[in-house]
Design a protein around this motif. Sequence first.
Motif, mmCIF file in Angstrom:
data_model
loop_
_atom_site.group_PDB
_atom_site.id
_atom_site.type_symbol
_atom_site.label_atom_id
_atom_site.label_comp_id
_atom_site.label_asym_id
_atom_site.label_seq_id
_atom_site.Cartn_x
_atom_site.Cartn_y
_atom_site.Cartn_z
ATOM 1 N N ALA A 1 -9.364 4.441 0.304
ATOM 2 C CA ALA A 1 -8.588 4.357 -0.938
ATOM 3 C C ALA A 1 -7.212 4.993 -0.783
ATOM 4 C CB ALA A 1 -9.356 5.045 -2.065
ATOM 5 N N GLY A 2 -7.155 6.175 -0.177
ATOM 6 C CA GLY A 2 -5.889 6.894 -0.071
ATOM 7 C C GLY A 2 -4.902 6.219 0.858
ATOM 8 N N TYR A 3 -5.361 5.825 2.036
ATOM 9 C CA TYR A 3 -4.454 5.166 2.971
ATOM 10 C C TYR A 3 -3.977 3.831 2.407
ATOM 11 C CZ TYR A 3 -2.517 2.788 6.955
ATOM 12 O OH TYR A 3 -1.657 2.088 7.771
ATOM 13 N N SER A 4 -4.890 3.069 1.816
ATOM 14 C CA SER A 4 -4.505 1.777 1.243
ATOM 15 C C SER A 4 -3.537 1.962 0.083
ATOM 16 C CB SER A 4 -5.748 1.010 0.780
ATOM 17 O OG SER A 4 -6.620 0.772 1.868
ATOM 18 N N GLY A 5 -3.768 3.014 -0.715
ATOM 19 C CA GLY A 5 -2.847 3.303 -1.809
ATOM 20 C C GLY A 5 -1.448 3.616 -1.301
ATOM 21 N N TYR A 6 -1.379 4.372 -0.207
ATOM 22 C CA TYR A 6 -0.073 4.644 0.385
ATOM 23 C C TYR A 6 0.574 3.344 0.871
ATOM 24 C CZ TYR A 6 3.473 5.568 3.786
ATOM 25 O OH TYR A 6 4.662 5.514 4.475
ATOM 26 N N ARG A 7 -0.203 2.455 1.457
ATOM 27 C CA ARG A 7 0.359 1.220 1.984
ATOM 28 C C ARG A 7 0.926 0.312 0.889
ATOM 29 N NH1 ARG A 7 -0.673 -0.498 7.299
ATOM 30 N NH2 ARG A 7 0.537 -2.339 6.676
ATOM 31 N N ILE A 8 0.419 0.455 -0.333
ATOM 32 C CA ILE A 8 1.017 -0.302 -1.439
ATOM 33 C C ILE A 8 2.494 0.049 -1.533
ATOM 34 C CG2 ILE A 8 1.062 -0.593 -3.949
ATOM 35 C CD1 ILE A 8 -1.960 -0.148 -3.946
ATOM 36 N N PHE A 9 2.786 1.363 -1.458
ATOM 37 C CA PHE A 9 4.182 1.788 -1.477
ATOM 38 C C PHE A 9 4.933 1.287 -0.244
ATOM 39 C CE2 PHE A 9 6.747 5.019 0.779
ATOM 40 C CZ PHE A 9 7.927 4.883 0.066
ATOM 41 N N GLU A 10 4.351 1.489 0.924
ATOM 42 C CA GLU A 10 5.061 1.145 2.161
ATOM 43 C C GLU A 10 5.405 -0.337 2.235
ATOM 44 O OE1 GLU A 10 3.839 1.002 6.762
ATOM 45 O OE2 GLU A 10 3.845 3.031 5.909
ATOM 46 N N GLU A 11 4.490 -1.178 1.737
ATOM 47 C CA GLU A 11 4.738 -2.619 1.802
ATOM 48 C C GLU A 11 5.894 -3.049 0.909
ATOM 49 O OE1 GLU A 11 3.407 -4.741 3.937
ATOM 50 O OE2 GLU A 11 2.293 -3.062 4.807
ATOM 51 N N THR A 12 6.321 -2.198 -0.017
ATOM 52 C CA THR A 12 7.463 -2.537 -0.869
ATOM 53 C C THR A 12 8.798 -2.230 -0.206
ATOM 54 O OG1 THR A 12 7.512 -0.365 -1.974
ATOM 55 C CG2 THR A 12 6.092 -2.064 -2.936
ATOM 56 N N ILE A 13 8.787 -1.475 0.903
ATOM 57 C CA ILE A 13 10.050 -1.136 1.553
ATOM 58 C C ILE A 13 10.179 -1.741 2.954
ATOM 59 C CG2 ILE A 13 10.237 1.009 0.247
ATOM 60 C CD1 ILE A 13 9.532 2.517 2.842
ATOM 61 N N ARG A 14 9.071 -2.213 3.541
ATOM 62 C CA ARG A 14 9.158 -2.772 4.883
ATOM 63 C C ARG A 14 9.795 -4.154 4.862
ATOM 64 N NH1 ARG A 14 3.648 -1.468 8.134
ATOM 65 N NH2 ARG A 14 4.135 -3.529 8.966
ATOM 66 N N ILE A 15 10.529 -4.451 5.938
ATOM 67 C CA ILE A 15 11.247 -5.731 6.002
ATOM 68 C C ILE A 15 10.917 -6.499 7.276
ATOM 69 C CG2 ILE A 15 13.169 -4.980 4.550
ATOM 70 C CD1 ILE A 15 14.754 -4.422 7.121
ATOM 71 N N ASP A 16 9.943 -6.032 8.058
ATOM 72 C CA ASP A 16 9.539 -6.798 9.230
ATOM 73 C C ASP A 16 8.841 -8.071 8.766
ATOM 74 O OD1 ASP A 16 7.717 -4.597 8.412
ATOM 75 O OD2 ASP A 16 6.297 -5.652 9.688
ATOM 76 N N SER A 17 8.719 -9.029 9.668
ATOM 77 C CA SER A 17 8.183 -10.338 9.302
ATOM 78 C C SER A 17 6.757 -10.203 8.779
ATOM 79 C CB SER A 17 8.218 -11.283 10.499
ATOM 80 O OG SER A 17 7.480 -10.753 11.573
ATOM 81 N N SER A 18 6.435 -11.022 7.791
ATOM 82 C CA SER A 18 5.109 -10.986 7.190
ATOM 83 C C SER A 18 4.886 -12.254 6.392
ATOM 84 C CB SER A 18 4.974 -9.765 6.274
ATOM 85 O OG SER A 18 3.789 -9.816 5.510
ATOM 86 N N ALA A 19 3.637 -12.654 6.276
ATOM 87 C CA ALA A 19 3.298 -13.728 5.353
ATOM 88 C C ALA A 19 3.493 -13.202 3.930
ATOM 89 C CB ALA A 19 1.861 -14.166 5.562
ATOM 90 N N HIS A 20 3.925 -14.068 3.021
ATOM 91 C CA HIS A 20 4.184 -13.652 1.637
ATOM 92 C C HIS A 20 3.360 -14.493 0.663
ATOM 93 C CE1 HIS A 20 7.580 -11.587 3.448
ATOM 94 N NE2 HIS A 20 7.804 -10.978 2.290
ATOM 95 N N ILE A 21 2.949 -13.861 -0.417
ATOM 96 C CA ILE A 21 2.247 -14.528 -1.509
ATOM 97 C C ILE A 21 2.912 -14.083 -2.801
ATOM 98 C CG2 ILE A 21 0.057 -14.810 -2.726
ATOM 99 C CD1 ILE A 21 -1.392 -14.159 -0.143
ATOM 100 N N LEU A 22 3.346 -15.060 -3.600
ATOM 101 C CA LEU A 22 4.024 -14.761 -4.872
ATOM 102 C C LEU A 22 5.213 -13.839 -4.669
ATOM 103 C CD1 LEU A 22 0.882 -14.200 -7.154
ATOM 104 C CD2 LEU A 22 2.226 -16.294 -6.879
#
Length: 319
Positions: free
Chosen positions: A210-231
């Motif tokens: 829960a804690g690590y995944s919760g942190y990744r919610i934040f991190e995924e909002t600032i990362r700009i490396d290539s990734s698949a996107h949904i919505l």
Amino acid sequence: MHIPSPSISGFHIGPLEIHFYALMYLVGIALAIWITRRRWRAKGGDPDLVGDVAIWAVPAGIVGGRIYFDITTPMDIPHEWYGVFAVWTGGLGIWGGIALAAVVGAWRVRRAKASVVVFMDAVAPALLVAQAVGRVGNYFNKELFGKPTSLPWGLEIPLAYRPAGYTQYATFQPSFLYELIFDLAFAAFLVWLGHHRNIKPPGLLALYVAGYSGYRIFEETIRIDSSAHILGLRLNFFIALVMTVVGLSWFAFSQRRRKPPEPGEEAESVPSGAAEPGDATEPGDATGPGGVAEASSVTEASSVTEASSVTEPSAAAES
């Protein structure tokens, strides 16, 4: 003043090229094994079991992490025949790695007739330490940085490593560093929590999820490396969101009080993938190779404190 990028990503020993990315993962794995051995021994377990589990779970984690990366980020697979296997270039999905490693690790722990859920709690902080060290490898690979920034701790990224659309910027958020700091702080918190609160296993692993995944919610909002996107949002943002809910639900479920077994009553076995706590078993139970007899006390609110022995403990890199 900004954080400079390293000028090299590896070094040579004779004809052998050593990549810092791979080296950092090896260091992280070694630290995780050492930490888990200490925690497992403190719970009454045989520390040699940790090495046996690692022999199987670590390769499984690398395979699972690479499969996750290849499926979710196919655009980043090197255009070589060995591209899907090229972990030394970066590219390990944490959720895929942890999932497969946990399944294989649980299998080995169960074969040793030790408690899977207690082993999971022993390994939870160690996973975070391994991930933190692995993030140093991302620094040497000049990857996993965030949006452009003018902050003093901004990371200088050479032009060749800047994503399309960001070539005009020179400094970026060092998101790998943010995660490194979070991982170490959260690992320390889990250790503290396990010592100062009555957390039923596998509550610490559930909190790790829960804690690590919760942190990744934040991190995924600032990362700009290539990734698949949904919505319009990165795929891993949604994965992190789901896993945060899963982790919190798992923790709440694992902490539900259950009546301890009566004297002479067999302990209920815990399925390897279950999130149920194994509160207590009878003293003197026989354990097989790698098995453990662990002491634990169960206190009920209006009853007399009763000593009981707990058999079995149990154990549980990146996109």
